[in-house]
Enzyme design. Sequence first.
Site, short mmCIF file in Angstrom:
data_model
loop_
_atom_site.label_atom_id
_atom_site.label_comp_id
_atom_site.label_asym_id
_atom_site.label_seq_id
_atom_site.Cartn_x
_atom_site.Cartn_y
_atom_site.Cartn_z
N LYS A 11 -7.00 1.79 19.60
CA LYS A 11 -6.68 2.07 18.31
C LYS A 11 -5.82 2.83 18.14
CE LYS A 11 -8.07 3.72 13.86
NZ LYS A 11 -9.16 4.25 13.29
N ASN A 12 -5.84 4.33 18.38
CA ASN A 12 -4.90 5.27 18.41
C ASN A 12 -3.72 5.11 18.98
OD1 ASN A 12 -6.90 6.55 16.85
ND2 ASN A 12 -7.65 7.88 18.71
N ARG A 86 -4.80 5.69 7.20
CA ARG A 86 -4.30 6.79 7.45
C ARG A 86 -3.18 6.88 8.53
NH1 ARG A 86 -6.13 11.50 6.18
NH2 ARG A 86 -5.26 13.56 7.10
N ASP A 110 -10.54 7.33 7.52
CA ASP A 110 -11.62 7.85 7.76
C ASP A 110 -11.69 9.39 7.31
OD1 ASP A 110 -10.90 9.89 10.00
OD2 ASP A 110 -10.11 8.09 10.87
#
Length: 243
Positions: A11-12, A86, A110
């Site tokens: 994901k990152n 984000r 988050d």
Amino acid sequence: LAGEITPQGAKNEALQILCAVLLTPQKVIINNIPDIRDVNKLIDIIGEMGVKVEKLSAGKYSFQADDVNLDYLKSNNFLKKGGMLRGSVMLLGPLLARFGRALIPIPGGDKIGRRRLDTHFIGLQKLGAKITYNSQENYYDVKTDQLKGCHMLLDEASVTGTANILMACVMAEGETSIFNAACEPYLLQLARMLKRMGAKIEGIGSNLLKITGVSQLNGTEHTMLPDMIEIGSFIGLAVITQS
């Protein structure tokens, strides 16, 4: 419990790589994109921005940002969707590099730990960006006539901050040195992708990146790493099961 799993893409890494497709009008193909909410939200946002998005197979997409609509950034739709994610802050670097203009709402996502944005903004300002905050609409308006290379020391080795600044300075005029740069695997992946697109980057894998700006970037194909957090979670489950 017994069996085998195939982890999804990280994901990152995905959030950085998806923002990087805005750096070129040519087609970019990305493999191993994870089918998760935040990533799908970002794909939705860049699609509404005018990027041509085509799903080629499970986890494989093509993107072509040859007709980006910057007016979309002023829409309530973007302010709402961008504020829920984000990772949307990493749209700043590519949009500034290629178009000289970006607008971003205060990003949500988050609430884990200390997640300030100072590194992003200070780095972009050092490259020549002017940032103003609209307190009524809760968004940042970022502009530049021309990003210019410089030497900077990041106040923290922020992964997303380094990624944002790196994507901005690959098309900045002159040379840029980024000291205290993050050097996690996701950053290595982004830097290697940018090099395949034509960026001139030295020091990949270290905490000192040296970039010589180029006038344009080309398309490429990129395969994302498997998600290390997902792998670690299943390893932990296997240990618990065996014990």
